[in-house]
Motif scaffolding. Structure first.
Motif, PDB file in Angstrom:
ATOM      1  N   CYS A  26      92.057  26.806  58.621  1.00  0.00           N
ATOM      2  CA  CYS A  26      92.591  27.970  57.913  1.00  0.00           C
ATOM      3  C   CYS A  26      93.803  27.607  57.057  1.00  0.00           C
ATOM      4  N   ILE A  27      94.160  28.572  56.209  1.00  0.00           N
ATOM      5  CA  ILE A  27      95.326  28.441  55.332  1.00  0.00           C
ATOM      6  C   ILE A  27      96.094  29.761  55.384  1.00  0.00           C
TER       7      ILE A  27
ATOM      8  N   GLN B 192      93.228  32.641  54.807  1.00  0.00           N
ATOM      9  CA  GLN B 192      91.803  32.367  54.719  1.00  0.00           C
ATOM     10  C   GLN B 192      91.423  31.389  55.818  1.00  0.00           C
ATOM     11  N   CYS B 193      90.323  31.681  56.475  1.00  0.00           N
ATOM     12  CA  CYS B 193      89.795  30.711  57.436  1.00  0.00           C
ATOM     13  C   CYS B 193      88.374  30.340  57.004  1.00  0.00           C
ATOM     14  N   ARG B 194      87.918  29.232  57.494  1.00  0.00           N
ATOM     15  CA  ARG B 194      86.576  28.775  57.146  1.00  0.00           C
ATOM     16  C   ARG B 194      85.553  29.815  57.592  1.00  0.00           C
TER      17      ARG B 194
ATOM     18  N   LYS C 189      85.501  39.424  58.082  1.00  0.00           N
ATOM     19  CA  LYS C 189      86.465  38.975  57.065  1.00  0.00           C
ATOM     20  C   LYS C 189      86.990  37.589  57.393  1.00  0.00           C
ATOM     21  N   HIS C 190      87.019  36.743  56.381  1.00  0.00           N
ATOM     22  CA  HIS C 190      87.600  35.411  56.514  1.00  0.00           C
ATOM     23  C   HIS C 190      88.678  35.175  55.454  1.00  0.00           C
ATOM     24  N   PHE C 191      88.898  36.159  54.592  1.00  0.00           N
ATOM     25  CA  PHE C 191      89.948  36.080  53.573  1.00  0.00           C
ATOM     26  C   PHE C 191      90.620  37.440  53.495  1.00  0.00           C
ATOM     27  N   VAL C 192      91.939  37.461  53.665  1.00  0.00           N
ATOM     28  CA  VAL C 192      92.686  38.718  53.617  1.00  0.00           C
ATOM     29  C   VAL C 192      94.004  38.505  52.875  1.00  0.00           C
ATOM     30  N   THR C 193      94.478  39.573  52.261  1.00  0.00           N
ATOM     31  CA  THR C 193      95.773  39.545  51.577  1.00  0.00           C
ATOM     32  C   THR C 193      96.580  40.758  52.029  1.00  0.00           C
ATOM     33  N   ALA C 194      97.896  40.650  51.925  1.00  0.00           N
ATOM     34  CA  ALA C 194      98.775  41.756  52.275  1.00  0.00           C
ATOM     35  C   ALA C 194     100.075  41.601  51.510  1.00  0.00           C
TER      36      ALA C 194
END
Length: 131
Positions: free
Chosen positions: A124-125, A87-89, A68-73
């Protein structure tokens, strides 16, 4: 025979130079932009509870699923919910991605009780909002 040994030694040296064992990663934590909103949350205790829960959830997702390089919570208890995304590259290793997350999480915590923050690094962001 001496030339053959010299060639073999040269190849051995080149092989060890190209060997990636022990390579050092780069989490790419050069900060590009950091912003906090100017609006404060209503209930700071509730907000911090939700922020901590959301950031812990993001980290848990990154650690448990190494692809995983994109996660939400989100944590929506009480009056000040927190919605977060990270999100990270996609070319970063999982270790570098988690490291970039840790740096970004520490940065957004500097926004104290502001209802929105974002930290943008070259790797990342991380962003959260309470609205």
């Amino acid at each position: 025979m001496v030339q053959l040994k010299l060639v073999a030694l040269t190849l051995l040296v080149l092989w060890s130079w190209w060997n990636f064992e022990g390579a050092v990663g780069d989490p790419q934590t050069l900060i590009l932009k950091f912003e906090c909103s100017v609006v404060s949350v209503h209930d700071s205790a509730n907000f911090f509870q939700n922020l901590n829960a959301s950031l812990a959830n993001l980290k848990s997702q990154l650690v448990s699923n190494q692809s995983k390089h994109f996660v939400t919570a989100q944590s929506t208890t009480g009056t000040d919910p927190v919605y977060a995304m990270f999100q990270c590259r996609n070319y970063l290793s999982n270790t570098d991605c988690v490291t970039c997350f840790a740096v970004a999480a520490a940065t957004v915590r500097n926004c104290s009780t502001m209802n929105t923050a974002r930290a943008i690094y070259d790797g990342c962001i991380l962003r959260y909002t309470s609205i």
